[in-house]
Design a protein around this motif. Structure first.
Motif, PDB file in Angstrom:
ATOM      1  N   CYS A   1       0.656  -1.363  -0.267  1.00 50.98           N
ATOM      2  CA  CYS A   1      -0.078   0.132   0.178  1.00 50.98           C
ATOM      3  C   CYS A   1       1.007   1.352  -0.290  1.00 50.98           C
ATOM      4  O   CYS A   1       0.950   2.172  -0.886  1.00 50.98           O
ATOM      5  CB  CYS A   1      -0.613   0.185   1.435  1.00 50.98           C
ATOM      6  N   LEU A   2       2.232   1.798   1.289  1.00 49.15           N
ATOM      7  CA  LEU A   2       2.433   2.130   1.007  1.00 49.15           C
ATOM      8  C   LEU A   2       3.680   2.604  -0.738  1.00 49.15           C
ATOM      9  O   LEU A   2       3.286   3.766  -0.959  1.00 49.15           O
ATOM     10  CB  LEU A   2       3.940   2.691   2.448  1.00 49.15           C
ATOM     11  N   ALA A   3       4.010   1.070  -1.132  1.00 58.48           N
ATOM     12  CA  ALA A   3       5.281   1.545  -2.381  1.00 58.48           C
ATOM     13  C   ALA A   3       3.824   2.403  -3.153  1.00 58.48           C
ATOM     14  O   ALA A   3       4.382   3.196  -4.066  1.00 58.48           O
ATOM     15  CB  ALA A   3       4.900   0.273  -2.835  1.00 58.48           C
ATOM     16  N   VAL A   4       2.547   1.608  -3.437  1.00 56.90           N
ATOM     17  CA  VAL A   4       1.769   1.956  -4.339  1.00 56.90           C
ATOM     18  C   VAL A   4       1.229   3.813  -4.475  1.00 56.90           C
ATOM     19  O   VAL A   4       1.280   4.728  -4.947  1.00 56.90           O
ATOM     20  CB  VAL A   4       0.336   1.334  -4.505  1.00 56.90           C
ATOM     21  N   ALA A   5       1.190   4.532  -3.224  1.00 60.80           N
ATOM     22  CA  ALA A   5       1.107   5.539  -2.307  1.00 60.80           C
ATOM     23  C   ALA A   5       1.879   6.097  -2.812  1.00 60.80           C
ATOM     24  O   ALA A   5       1.634   7.613  -3.884  1.00 60.80           O
ATOM     25  CB  ALA A   5       0.146   5.695  -1.153  1.00 60.80           C
ATOM     26  N   LEU A   6       2.674   5.876  -2.555  1.00 58.63           N
ATOM     27  CA  LEU A   6       4.438   7.242  -2.814  1.00 58.63           C
ATOM     28  C   LEU A   6       4.722   6.926  -4.251  1.00 58.63           C
ATOM     29  O   LEU A   6       4.796   7.845  -4.782  1.00 58.63           O
ATOM     30  CB  LEU A   6       5.441   6.190  -1.889  1.00 58.63           C
ATOM     31  N   ALA A   7       4.810   6.101  -5.731  1.00 55.00           N
ATOM     32  CA  ALA A   7       4.354   6.056  -6.165  1.00 55.00           C
ATOM     33  C   ALA A   7       3.626   7.257  -7.088  1.00 55.00           C
ATOM     34  O   ALA A   7       3.623   7.289  -8.137  1.00 55.00           O
ATOM     35  CB  ALA A   7       4.429   4.819  -7.069  1.00 55.00           C
ATOM     36  N   SER A   8       2.255   6.829  -7.140  1.00 55.20           N
ATOM     37  CA  SER A   8       1.214   7.271  -6.869  1.00 55.20           C
ATOM     38  C   SER A   8       1.497   8.753  -6.793  1.00 55.20           C
ATOM     39  O   SER A   8       0.016  10.255  -7.588  1.00 55.20           O
ATOM     40  CB  SER A   8       0.056   7.142  -6.710  1.00 55.20           C
ATOM     41  N   TRP A   9       2.101   9.660  -5.944  1.00 55.71           N
ATOM     42  CA  TRP A   9       2.595  11.231  -5.199  1.00 55.71           C
ATOM     43  C   TRP A   9       3.512  12.038  -6.473  1.00 55.71           C
ATOM     44  O   TRP A   9       4.000  12.333  -5.955  1.00 55.71           O
ATOM     45  CB  TRP A   9       2.781  10.959  -4.029  1.00 55.71           C
ATOM     46  N   ARG A  10       4.193  10.726  -6.934  1.00 52.81           N
ATOM     47  CA  ARG A  10       5.110  11.548  -7.577  1.00 52.81           C
ATOM     48  C   ARG A  10       5.492  12.132  -8.461  1.00 52.81           C
ATOM     49  O   ARG A  10       6.118  12.666  -8.916  1.00 52.81           O
ATOM     50  CB  ARG A  10       5.905  10.101  -8.420  1.00 52.81           C
ATOM     51  N   THR A  11       4.438  12.651  -9.039  1.00 50.52           N
ATOM     52  CA  THR A  11       4.169  13.451  -9.779  1.00 50.52           C
ATOM     53  C   THR A  11       4.354  14.954  -8.952  1.00 50.52           C
ATOM     54  O   THR A  11       4.127  16.030  -9.396  1.00 50.52           O
ATOM     55  CB  THR A  11       2.027  13.821 -10.227  1.00 50.52           C
ATOM     56  N   ALA A  12       4.445  15.304  -7.509  1.00 49.39           N
ATOM     57  CA  ALA A  12       5.454  15.604  -6.854  1.00 49.39           C
ATOM     58  C   ALA A  12       6.492  15.968  -6.972  1.00 49.39           C
ATOM     59  O   ALA A  12       7.041  17.535  -7.038  1.00 49.39           O
ATOM     60  CB  ALA A  12       4.564  15.905  -5.425  1.00 49.39           C
ATOM     61  N   VAL A  13       7.057  15.568  -7.394  1.00 47.46           N
ATOM     62  CA  VAL A  13       8.694  15.369  -8.009  1.00 47.46           C
ATOM     63  C   VAL A  13       9.173  15.182  -9.231  1.00 47.46           C
ATOM     64  O   VAL A  13       9.854  15.418  -9.352  1.00 47.46           O
ATOM     65  CB  VAL A  13       9.055  14.435  -6.626  1.00 47.46           C
ATOM     66  N   ALA A  14       8.180  14.942 -10.336  1.00 52.26           N
ATOM     67  CA  ALA A  14       8.362  14.993 -11.726  1.00 52.26           C
ATOM     68  C   ALA A  14       7.029  15.678 -12.889  1.00 52.26           C
ATOM     69  O   ALA A  14       6.223  15.897 -11.707  1.00 52.26           O
ATOM     70  CB  ALA A  14       8.235  13.199 -11.828  1.00 52.26           C
ATOM     71  N   PRO A  15       8.342  15.920 -13.702  1.00 52.39           N
ATOM     72  CA  PRO A  15       6.706  16.550 -14.360  1.00 52.39           C
ATOM     73  C   PRO A  15       5.699  15.784 -14.613  1.00 52.39           C
ATOM     74  O   PRO A  15       5.922  14.944 -14.436  1.00 52.39           O
ATOM     75  CB  PRO A  15       7.766  17.106 -15.823  1.00 52.39           C
ATOM     76  N   PHE A  16       3.893  16.424 -14.905  1.00 55.36           N
ATOM     77  CA  PHE A  16       2.970  15.836 -14.481  1.00 55.36           C
ATOM     78  C   PHE A  16       2.823  14.744 -16.287  1.00 55.36           C
ATOM     79  O   PHE A  16       2.543  13.588 -16.567  1.00 55.36           O
ATOM     80  CB  PHE A  16       2.217  16.133 -14.775  1.00 55.36           C
TER      81      PHE A  16
END
Length: 205
Positions: free
Chosen positions: A19-34
């Motif tokens: 759950c944490l791995a997928v959640a963090l991966a889904s938030w990756r737009t905060a540190v990468a261009p959308f």
């Protein structure tokens, strides 16, 4: 240590990590261009930015809270369980409403759109039933409905487990949705319903 206790701890650990791995991966737009992180969703930026961000921000919040909600120790800490449960319910409401609002701009097939529509509606319904049962003091029924809600929330993990081998075989993200739009949550929900029936706890009260 009893085998059942070891297996339950292992299951909770695997659930937490996934759950944490997928959640963090889904938030990756905060540190990468959308456009690079979520290329298949770029078209939502035109007219659907708010519901899109509601979905991709609050869906992972709910997912990250699932292990805490199902952890037996949280129920021995009523304030923690209540606070995290309220955040879980609010996050699901925002994420599900966001996904429903995005459906008119969805570029996949009607079949896959129907799968995501059904998931969003069941997500709201099961979570709402869990909340109502808690407010009524019917805590056994509350736990049953929140297990169903959690199964639908963890569809985000199941979707990726199914998607990765499909994409490795050459399918696009939209093509994988032909299977994952339904399979990601049906597998989880059927598993939970079977477990409830096996434990003699199945009911829709």
């Amino acid at each position: 240590m009893p085998v059942s206790l070891r297996s339950s701890r292992l299951g909770l650990a695997l659930l937490t990590l996934s759950c944490l791995a997928v959640a963090l991966a889904s938030w990756r737009t905060a540190v990468a261009p959308f456009e690079l992180a979520m290329a298949h969703m770029v078209h939502y930026l035109d007219g659907y930015r708010l519901p899109m961000y509601a979905h991709i921000i609050f869906g992972p919040v709910a997912l990250a809270l699932v292990p805490l909600q199902v952890w037996p120790g949280s129920r021995r800490r009523p304030a923690l369980h209540r606070w995290s449960g309220q955040l879980y319910v609010l996050s699901i409401l925002l994420a599900a409403l966001g996904s429903l609002a995005m459906l008119p701009a969805y570029q996949g097939s009607t079949f896959t759109a129907a799968g995501f529509l059904t998931l969003a509606l069941l997500w709201i319904a099961t979570t709402g039933m869990g909340l109502v049962r808690a407010l009524q003091g019917r805590f056994d029924d509350h736990r049953i409905w929140m297990l169903r809600s959690a199964a639908l929330t963890v569809a985000a993990v199941t979707l990726r487990l199914i998607m990765f081998p499909l994409m490795a075989s050459g399918q696009s993200v939209l093509e994988t949705y032909e299977i994952t739009a339904w399979g990601s949550w049906l597998i989880n929900l059927v598993a939970v319903e079977a477990w409830l029936a096996w434990r003699g706890r199945w009911r829709l009260a």
